[in-house]
Enzyme design. Sequence first.
Site, PDB file in Angstrom:
ATOM      1  N   ALA A  65       0.816  -1.217   0.000  1.00  0.00           N
ATOM      2  CA  ALA A  65       0.000   0.000   0.000  1.00  0.00           C
ATOM      3  C   ALA A  65       0.848   1.266   0.000  1.00  0.00           C
ATOM      4  O   ALA A  65       0.446   2.275  -0.565  1.00  0.00           O
ATOM      5  CB  ALA A  65      -0.955   0.002   1.191  1.00  0.00           C
ATOM      6  N   ASN A 120      -6.461   3.230  10.104  1.00  0.00           N
ATOM      7  CA  ASN A 120      -5.671   2.152  10.683  1.00  0.00           C
ATOM      8  C   ASN A 120      -5.506   2.270  12.193  1.00  0.00           C
ATOM      9  O   ASN A 120      -5.227   1.288  12.868  1.00  0.00           O
ATOM     10  CB  ASN A 120      -4.287   2.086  10.021  1.00  0.00           C
ATOM     11  CG  ASN A 120      -3.593   3.420  10.012  1.00  0.00           C
ATOM     12  OD1 ASN A 120      -4.067   4.368   9.381  1.00  0.00           O
ATOM     13  ND2 ASN A 120      -2.493   3.520  10.720  1.00  0.00           N
ATOM     14  N   GLN A 171      -6.805  -1.027   4.897  1.00  0.00           N
ATOM     15  CA  GLN A 171      -7.469  -1.661   6.051  1.00  0.00           C
ATOM     16  C   GLN A 171      -8.858  -2.187   5.709  1.00  0.00           C
ATOM     17  O   GLN A 171      -9.479  -2.852   6.541  1.00  0.00           O
ATOM     18  CB  GLN A 171      -7.594  -0.660   7.208  1.00  0.00           C
ATOM     19  CG  GLN A 171      -6.271  -0.233   7.824  1.00  0.00           C
ATOM     20  CD  GLN A 171      -5.629  -1.311   8.689  1.00  0.00           C
ATOM     21  OE1 GLN A 171      -6.260  -2.314   9.057  1.00  0.00           O
ATOM     22  NE2 GLN A 171      -4.360  -1.122   9.010  1.00  0.00           N
ATOM     23  N   THR A 174      10.102  -7.326 -13.013  1.00  0.00           N
ATOM     24  CA  THR A 174       9.587  -8.695 -13.085  1.00  0.00           C
ATOM     25  C   THR A 174       8.536  -8.921 -12.010  1.00  0.00           C
ATOM     26  O   THR A 174       8.748  -8.575 -10.848  1.00  0.00           O
ATOM     27  CB  THR A 174      10.745  -9.697 -12.897  1.00  0.00           C
ATOM     28  OG1 THR A 174      11.716  -9.432 -13.909  1.00  0.00           O
ATOM     29  CG2 THR A 174      10.261 -11.134 -13.005  1.00  0.00           C
ATOM     30  N   CYS A 194       2.643   4.141  14.668  1.00  0.00           N
ATOM     31  CA  CYS A 194       3.144   4.321  13.317  1.00  0.00           C
ATOM     32  C   CYS A 194       4.278   5.311  13.252  1.00  0.00           C
ATOM     33  O   CYS A 194       4.842   5.569  12.215  1.00  0.00           O
ATOM     34  CB  CYS A 194       2.000   4.669  12.387  1.00  0.00           C
ATOM     35  SG  CYS A 194       0.891   3.273  12.245  1.00  0.00           S
TER      36      CYS A 194
HETATM   37  C1  LIG Z   1      -0.513  -0.842   6.465  1.00  0.00           C
HETATM   38  C2  LIG Z   1      -1.021   0.372   5.797  1.00  0.00           C
HETATM   39  C3  LIG Z   1      -0.303   0.997   4.774  1.00  0.00           C
HETATM   40  C4  LIG Z   1       1.053   0.506   4.317  1.00  0.00           C
HETATM   41  O1  LIG Z   1       0.934  -0.715   3.677  1.00  0.00           O
HETATM   42  P1  LIG Z   1       2.240  -1.568   3.290  1.00  0.00           P
HETATM   43  O2  LIG Z   1       1.703  -2.631   2.421  1.00  0.00           O
HETATM   44  O3  LIG Z   1       2.767  -2.069   4.591  1.00  0.00           O
HETATM   45  O4  LIG Z   1       3.164  -0.655   2.591  1.00  0.00           O
HETATM   46  C5  LIG Z   1      -0.851   2.103   4.184  1.00  0.00           C
HETATM   47  N1  LIG Z   1      -2.047   2.582   4.565  1.00  0.00           N
HETATM   48  C6  LIG Z   1      -2.758   2.022   5.562  1.00  0.00           C
HETATM   49  C7  LIG Z   1      -4.080   2.579   5.939  1.00  0.00           C
HETATM   50  C8  LIG Z   1      -2.273   0.896   6.207  1.00  0.00           C
HETATM   51  O5  LIG Z   1      -2.980   0.354   7.198  1.00  0.00           O
END
Ligand SMILES: *Cc1c(COP(=O)(O)O)cnc(C)c1O
Length: 391
Positions: free
Chosen positions: A77, A157, A185, A245, A330
């Site tokens: 994400a 989150n 989330q 890749t 965080c």
């Molecule tokens: C965990 C999270 C991310 C980051 O995701 P990754 O796959 O760990 O980079 C971004 N946004 C939210 C809301 C998250 O909970």
Amino acid sequence: MSNIAEMVYLDYAASTPADPRVVDVMTPLFGAGGDFANPSSGHTAGRRSSAHVERAAGQLAELLGCKEEQLVWTSGATESDNLAIVGAARYRADRGRHLITMPTEHKAVADVFHVLEKRGFEVSWLRPDDTGVLDPANLEAAIRPDTQLVSIMQVNNETGVIQDIEALGALCRERDVLFHVDAAQSVGKLPLALASLPVDLLSTTAHKVYGPKGIGALYIADRPGCHVEPLIYGGGQQGGRRPGTLAVPLIAGFGEAARIARCEMQENHEHLRSLRERLWSGIRDLDGIVRNGSDSHSFPGILNVSIEDVEGESLLLALEPLCVATGSACNSTSQEPSSVLRALGRSDLLAQSAIRFSFGRPTTSAEVDLAVARYREAVARLRDIAPGRAA
Ligand SMILES: *Cc1c(COP(=O)(O)O)cnc(C)c1O
């Protein structure tokens, strides 16, 4: 240090274990004898790898209610958020340099906007009400003729608060503004039907939904003007939008995780709801306890509580062997109180005492009962030793 067997893991919002069915799908794709070949290769082995990617795209598209061609694989994400926001800002720079987001966004969104602010973009940071919910009227008032993109997450989150992305997106559509949603989330946890939602860009990740770490996807609607400039350049895979890749085993694992999430969504939701009820009813009578976030507009897998006269870091230690997150989870390198909780109007002290409990498929009511007992004990103990507090 407690050992693994004694641990009670209640941090599923930070990451989930891969489902055993996901591991079973992935394992044969790594070594010799399995479908390890480069899916871009035109030979038989390449085509076999490519078939795993296609199947996974179908599974994820079905979960999201979109078309396979609208998905770009990323590393998670964080990358999806960066690609969406920076990629769109670069592509549409001529359209205007005004962007809109909220201070309650994940760092993977908020920090992108901080960088863009330094590069000459103007960002409006919309504040939610004291339960964390954004009133769409506030977005409507903030959109200007030079606004090019709005980014608002679906499920927060830290607090689990759900934003009304349908209403917010509709306002963006009316004014021809791109709408990005960080759904890390919510994907696999709340029903989504992107084909009929006014969302242009949507970020997902596998490891929050019982898939592997290191794989995610960005949904890009096929509408005029909805396009992102790539952030990296290379072999032209994925139409050049994100070359490199493809990580076939991780992608196949994400596909299986999406399939499972879709089939078991309702059942999981009920499970989480009953766990959260159990935890909250076990601690809500404590003196000075405050629930962070909305009761009515929230995802049931997360319960975030603050408590007066207790210091957060000491509380986290006292809660061992519970694995939970603090208000500053965080930003664990800083002791800053959570910007999410401050945006809800919490004082620094109250924000610092925040504990986020998050539940998952494997969580049992016995674990929740243990969390209740530990939390009550820890609060009582810390208040006992805190000087100057009247009993
Ligand atoms: C965990 C999270 C991310 C980051 O995701 P990754 O796959 O760990 O980079 C971004 N946004 C939210 C809301 C998250 O909970």
